[in-house]
Design a protein around this motif. Structure first.
Motif, mmCIF file in Angstrom:
data_model
loop_
_atom_site.group_PDB
_atom_site.id
_atom_site.type_symbol
_atom_site.label_atom_id
_atom_site.label_comp_id
_atom_site.label_asym_id
_atom_site.label_seq_id
_atom_site.Cartn_x
_atom_site.Cartn_y
_atom_site.Cartn_z
ATOM 1 N N HIS A 29 0.810 -1.218 0.000
ATOM 2 C CA HIS A 29 0.000 0.000 0.000
ATOM 3 C C HIS A 29 0.839 1.262 0.000
ATOM 4 C CE1 HIS A 29 -3.837 -2.155 1.651
ATOM 5 N NE2 HIS A 29 -3.714 -2.261 0.342
ATOM 6 N N VAL A 49 -6.683 3.208 -10.480
ATOM 7 C CA VAL A 49 -6.249 2.242 -9.470
ATOM 8 C C VAL A 49 -6.966 0.912 -9.696
ATOM 9 C CG1 VAL A 49 -6.069 1.748 -7.011
ATOM 10 C CG2 VAL A 49 -5.873 4.110 -7.811
ATOM 11 N N GLY A 51 -6.979 -3.419 -8.667
ATOM 12 C CA GLY A 51 -6.517 -4.451 -7.756
ATOM 13 C C GLY A 51 -6.636 -5.851 -8.309
ATOM 14 N N GLU A 66 -9.677 -7.937 -3.479
ATOM 15 C CA GLU A 66 -9.647 -6.758 -4.341
ATOM 16 C C GLU A 66 -9.948 -5.495 -3.530
ATOM 17 O OE1 GLU A 66 -11.537 -5.006 -8.509
ATOM 18 O OE2 GLU A 66 -12.282 -6.917 -7.714
ATOM 19 N N ARG A 69 -6.967 -4.465 -1.468
ATOM 20 C CA ARG A 69 -5.892 -3.871 -2.258
ATOM 21 C C ARG A 69 -6.160 -2.410 -2.609
ATOM 22 N NH1 ARG A 69 -4.587 -8.666 -6.758
ATOM 23 N NH2 ARG A 69 -3.905 -10.258 -5.258
ATOM 24 N N VAL A 70 -7.376 -2.103 -3.036
ATOM 25 C CA VAL A 70 -7.578 -0.784 -3.644
ATOM 26 C C VAL A 70 -8.133 0.290 -2.714
ATOM 27 C CG1 VAL A 70 -7.873 -1.823 -5.924
ATOM 28 C CG2 VAL A 70 -9.897 -1.287 -4.561
ATOM 29 N N VAL A 86 -11.417 3.882 -10.659
ATOM 30 C CA VAL A 86 -11.176 2.546 -10.120
ATOM 31 C C VAL A 86 -11.384 1.539 -11.240
ATOM 32 C CG1 VAL A 86 -13.556 2.374 -9.232
ATOM 33 C CG2 VAL A 86 -11.763 0.835 -8.366
ATOM 34 N N THR A 88 -12.170 -1.822 -12.127
ATOM 35 C CA THR A 88 -12.782 -2.997 -11.506
ATOM 36 C C THR A 88 -13.943 -3.497 -12.342
ATOM 37 O OG1 THR A 88 -13.774 -3.903 -9.480
ATOM 38 C CG2 THR A 88 -14.373 -1.631 -10.068
ATOM 39 N N SER A 97 -15.121 2.095 -3.580
ATOM 40 C CA SER A 97 -14.112 3.033 -4.077
ATOM 41 C C SER A 97 -14.688 4.437 -4.207
ATOM 42 C CB SER A 97 -13.572 2.551 -5.416
ATOM 43 O OG SER A 97 -12.957 1.280 -5.294
#
Length: 286
Positions: A29, A49, A51, A66, A69-70, A86, A88, A97
């Motif tokens: 991170h 970003v 993940g 996930e 991570r993000v 984001v 995803t 997010s």
């Protein structure tokens, strides 16, 4: 005459151990946050970003991983003033997010992987990137066959546009991505790049994401694409960024922002001084 808007630079931040270009570099991170700030300093307007790797053969991570991570990375970068997208395919990850400061949803499946994604984009009034997608790259359903790649990609994107609008996504919040490298070979990718004007004329913002992809490596090192130098791939990416900006792309998604930001500035400066469209017709000519 109005000043043309400069194509934005979207910097790639993979919080993954296995992404094709930089997997593992920013999995921690603190390292991810530091790199996000470096991307901003290097000229990125948006930090994308993600993940979960979408490289060919990658294995999906579970939702909890996930999110782990993000979300912390997005929270910190948003607090620092960054505009965040984001990357995803999961609606719950998108919601979490956006709740901590993300601004844009970047869904490489265009809502096909998670049927609730487009509803989330509508309900949260979030801009959403709809990428051309024919399935996960490790599955046979991710078809590479096209009779006319440009026409078929546009037609399939229009289907996703219609679906998004049907569930309430504002047309102005729809961003299109032709999906370079996804269910496409090198020839398909170059054909799409040659037709960027057609994608830019679809009445929605256009995102072009070519950075460091295999078709660039194959161009630079045909005998063994793995030998293509990262710096050379970034230079080729900047050239594609210039082509994208010239075509009117809203943004380009890149790993190394500096050269693409310069390319975008040059194209914007040229466009500002382009008087051809406004030039009076010479006397005596029809």
């Amino acid at each position: 005459m109005p000043t043309p808007e400069r194509t934005k630079i979207m910097g790639v931040l993979n919080v993954t151990p296995d992404s094709f270009s930089d997997g593992g570099r920013y999995f921690d991170h603190d390292a991810a946050i530091a790199h996000g700030l470096e991307l901003l300093a290097a000229g990125a307007d948006i930090i994308d970003v993600g993940g979960e790797s979408t490289r060919p053969g990658s294995v999906r991570v579970d939702e909890a991983e996930e999110l782990r991570r993000v979300v912390p990375v997005i929270r910190e970068l948003a607090a620092a003033g960054a505009v965040i997208s984001v990357d995803t395919m999961r609606a719950k990850v998108a919601v979490a997010s956006l709740d901590v400061g993300a601004h844009i949803i970047n869904d490489v499946s265009a809502g096909l992987s998670d049927p609730t994604m487009l509803t989330v984009a509508s309900e949260m009034a979030a801009p959403v990137v709809l990428m051309h997608w024919r399935g996960y790259l490790d599955r046979a359903s991710a078809s590479f066959h096209y009779d006319d790649v440009v026409a078929e990609v546009i037609a399939e994107l229009k289907t996703r546009i219609d679906e998004a609008i049907a569930v309430g996504v504002e047309p102005g919040n729809i961003i299109l991505d032709p999906g370079l490298g996804f269910s496409k070979n090198a020839e398909h990718n170059w054909q799409i790049l040659a037709a960027l004007d057609e994608f830019a004329n679809l009445d929605h913002r256009l995102l072009v994401a070519a950075s460091r992809k295999r078709f660039i490596s194959t161009l630079l090192s045909p005998e063994d694409p793995k030998l293509a130098e990262e710096s050379a791939k970034d230079q080729a990416t900047a050239a594609i960024s210039a082509l994208s900006a010239k075509a009117g792309a809203w943004a380009v998604r890149v790993h190394e922002p500096t050269t693409s930001a310069i390319a975008a500035k040059v194209i914007a400066a040229v466009a500002t001084h382009d008087t051809q469209a406004e030039a009076p017709e010479p006397e005596g000519q029809a």
